[in-house]
Scaffold this motif. Structure first.
Motif, PDB file in Angstrom:
ATOM      1  N   ARG A   1       0.852  -1.197   0.000  1.00 38.49           N
ATOM      2  CA  ARG A   1       0.000   0.000   0.000  1.00 38.49           C
ATOM      3  C   ARG A   1       0.881   1.237   0.000  1.00 38.49           C
ATOM      4  NH1 ARG A   1      -3.652  -3.069   4.468  1.00 38.49           N
ATOM      5  NH2 ARG A   1      -1.558  -3.307   5.311  1.00 38.49           N
ATOM      6  N   LEU A   2       0.883   1.914  -1.146  1.00 40.06           N
ATOM      7  CA  LEU A   2       1.785   3.048  -1.346  1.00 40.06           C
ATOM      8  C   LEU A   2       1.044   4.184  -2.008  1.00 40.06           C
ATOM      9  CD1 LEU A   2       4.758   4.140  -1.345  1.00 40.06           C
ATOM     10  CD2 LEU A   2       4.948   3.194  -3.664  1.00 40.06           C
ATOM     11  N   ASP A   3       1.015   5.338  -1.350  1.00 38.28           N
ATOM     12  CA  ASP A   3       0.465   6.538  -1.951  1.00 38.28           C
ATOM     13  C   ASP A   3       1.401   6.975  -3.078  1.00 38.28           C
ATOM     14  OD1 ASP A   3      -0.210   9.269  -2.542  1.00 38.28           O
ATOM     15  OD2 ASP A   3      -1.193   9.409  -0.592  1.00 38.28           O
ATOM     16  N   PRO A   4       0.888   7.273  -4.265  1.00 38.03           N
ATOM     17  CA  PRO A   4       1.764   7.671  -5.368  1.00 38.03           C
ATOM     18  C   PRO A   4       2.681   8.838  -5.025  1.00 38.03           C
ATOM     19  CG  PRO A   4      -0.445   7.237  -6.188  1.00 38.03           C
ATOM     20  CD  PRO A   4      -0.520   7.173  -4.695  1.00 38.03           C
ATOM     21  N   VAL A   5       2.269   9.712  -4.135  1.00 37.26           N
ATOM     22  CA  VAL A   5       3.120  10.855  -3.796  1.00 37.26           C
ATOM     23  C   VAL A   5       4.342  10.413  -2.989  1.00 37.26           C
ATOM     24  CG1 VAL A   5       1.159  12.445  -3.830  1.00 37.26           C
ATOM     25  CG2 VAL A   5       1.861  11.418  -1.667  1.00 37.26           C
ATOM     26  N   ASP A   6       4.327   9.189  -2.470  1.00 36.47           N
ATOM     27  CA  ASP A   6       5.456   8.680  -1.690  1.00 36.47           C
ATOM     28  C   ASP A   6       6.368   7.773  -2.509  1.00 36.47           C
ATOM     29  OD1 ASP A   6       4.564   9.956   0.644  1.00 36.47           O
ATOM     30  OD2 ASP A   6       3.206   8.283   1.110  1.00 36.47           O
ATOM     31  N   ALA A   7       6.186   7.761  -3.830  1.00 36.38           N
ATOM     32  CA  ALA A   7       6.976   6.862  -4.674  1.00 36.38           C
ATOM     33  C   ALA A   7       8.472   7.150  -4.565  1.00 36.38           C
ATOM     34  CB  ALA A   7       6.522   6.970  -6.128  1.00 36.38           C
ATOM     35  N   CYS A   8       8.846   8.418  -4.495  1.00 34.21           N
ATOM     36  CA  CYS A   8      10.277   8.759  -4.399  1.00 34.21           C
ATOM     37  C   CYS A   8      10.881   8.224  -3.106  1.00 34.21           C
ATOM     38  CB  CYS A   8      10.466  10.272  -4.489  1.00 34.21           C
ATOM     39  SG  CYS A   8      10.083  10.971  -6.113  1.00 34.21           S
ATOM     40  N   GLU A   9      10.140   8.362  -2.001  1.00 36.06           N
ATOM     41  CA  GLU A   9      10.618   7.859  -0.716  1.00 36.06           C
ATOM     42  C   GLU A   9      10.749   6.336  -0.749  1.00 36.06           C
ATOM     43  OE1 GLU A   9       8.382  10.205  -1.125  1.00 36.06           O
ATOM     44  OE2 GLU A   9       9.455  11.905  -0.212  1.00 36.06           O
ATOM     45  N   PHE A  10       9.792   5.688  -1.399  1.00 38.72           N
ATOM     46  CA  PHE A  10       9.837   4.237  -1.551  1.00 38.72           C
ATOM     47  C   PHE A  10      11.100   3.815  -2.297  1.00 38.72           C
ATOM     48  CE2 PHE A  10       8.747   0.571  -4.315  1.00 38.72           C
ATOM     49  CZ  PHE A  10       8.437  -0.383  -3.351  1.00 38.72           C
ATOM     50  N   GLU A  11      11.404   4.488  -3.382  1.00 36.07           N
ATOM     51  CA  GLU A  11      12.583   4.146  -4.171  1.00 36.07           C
ATOM     52  C   GLU A  11      13.861   4.388  -3.389  1.00 36.07           C
ATOM     53  OE1 GLU A  11      12.528   6.003  -7.983  1.00 36.07           O
ATOM     54  OE2 GLU A  11      10.702   4.984  -8.627  1.00 36.07           O
ATOM     55  N   ARG A  12      13.940   5.514  -2.676  1.00 32.16           N
ATOM     56  CA  ARG A  12      15.141   5.795  -1.884  1.00 32.16           C
ATOM     57  C   ARG A  12      15.324   4.766  -0.783  1.00 32.16           C
ATOM     58  NH1 ARG A  12      14.002  11.452  -3.030  1.00 32.16           N
ATOM     59  NH2 ARG A  12      12.543  11.558  -1.281  1.00 32.16           N
ATOM     60  N   ALA A  13      14.219   4.348  -0.176  1.00 31.77           N
ATOM     61  CA  ALA A  13      14.310   3.352   0.896  1.00 31.77           C
ATOM     62  C   ALA A  13      14.851   2.029   0.370  1.00 31.77           C
ATOM     63  CB  ALA A  13      12.937   3.150   1.531  1.00 31.77           C
ATOM     64  N   LEU A  14      14.416   1.624  -0.820  1.00 34.55           N
ATOM     65  CA  LEU A  14      14.895   0.360  -1.390  1.00 34.55           C
ATOM     66  C   LEU A  14      16.402   0.373  -1.597  1.00 34.55           C
ATOM     67  CD1 LEU A  14      12.217  -0.465  -4.122  1.00 34.55           C
ATOM     68  CD2 LEU A  14      12.619  -1.720  -2.003  1.00 34.55           C
TER      69      LEU A  14
END
Length: 271
Positions: free
Chosen positions: A88-101
């Motif tokens: 469950r990922l809000d599209p506005v948090d996609a950058c944070e998701f990528e950085r976390a990976l």
């Protein structure tokens, strides 16, 4: 030992997620316990199976410590095939998701915590050579690259090959290019067939199995199932993924044999 296989492409529209889903299914049907991990911020695997944005927890939830990776696993009705969705990922948090990976040890720790019961972990990445792709390559032994049978895709394939080479020499010496998978092949198009012939002629590691451009893939996407799960007789495209699974697994087996041939062994006695 669990084998990790990243499926990556520098260009969108290559059929990468279609290949990841249907190849994982074919691996499982051949008896290889397989975990399919969705690292695409757009959640390609979930969309392919017609699951809503908030329906399944997954990688994003585990990264936010909203659940454990084990709790995010989705066991399918096919024994041996398990999913780890994007979550469950809000599209506005996609950058944070990528950085976390891409954080040190983050993806390695996540995969290691759940891979013990599997023979294969297939990592599906977003199109391009960005952070999720780099993160996946950094933890994998092998990379499989779908390449559209189109001139633009053929001209751009060196981008993903350059990234694989960089990761191998600077981050993950275990990483190997397993092969290039010709996809979206249109046998009625002279241009498409010309690209396929050029790829076999000019590039190393192009697989013999090809994935055609066919309406059945859109039909499967609309139904929210792998192509082999459509009603009716098995389509040639579904059978093709079984052939692909055999070729890919054979390449993996051969590479492991090559890697152990030169390992020194202690003196032994037979009697």
């Amino acid at each position: 030992m669990t084998v990790r296989l990243t499926i990556a492409s520098q260009k969108g529209g290559s059929g990468k997620t279609t290949a990841a889903l249907n190849l994982s299914l074919a691996f499982s049907e051949k008896g290889h316990r397989t975990l399919l991990v969705d690292l695409d911020p757009q959640g390609g695997i979930g969309h392919a199976l017609r699951k809503g944005e908030t329906e399944m927890p997954g990688v994003a939830d585990a990264l936010m410590q909203a659940c454990t990776p084990e709790q995010a696993l989705v066991h399918t009705k096919l024994p041996g095939l398990t999913l780890l969705p994007r979550g469950r990922l809000d599209p506005v948090d996609a950058c944070e998701f990528e950085r976390a990976l891409l954080g040190p040890g983050v993806l390695e720790g996540l995969v290691r915590s759940v891979e013990g019961d599997f023979d294969l972990v297939v990592l599906d990445t977003p199109s391009g050579v960005g952070m999720p792709t780099r993160a996946a390559l950094a933890v994998s032994q092998f990379a499989l690259v779908p390449v559209q049978a189109e001139p633009l895709a053929l001209r751009g394939v060196q981008q993903i090959l350059r990234v694989i080479e960089h990761v191998r020499y600077h981050e993950n010496p275990r990483l190997q290019l397993l092969g290039l998978l010709p996809s979206m092949v249109d046998r009625d198009s002279d241009v498409s067939m010309g690209v396929l012939v050029a790829a076999w002629r000019d590039l190393c590691g192009v697989l013999e199995t090809t994935i055609p451009r066919a309406a059945v893939f859109a039909k499967a996407s609309e139904a929210g199932v792998p192509v082999g799960y459509l009603a009716g007789p098995p389509s040639p495209e579904a059978r093709r993924f079984g052939i692909l699974a055999t070729e890919v697994y054979g390449l993996i087996r051969d590479r492991y044999q090559e890697a152990t041939e030169d390992v020194e062994r202690p003196a032994r006695q037979l009697l």
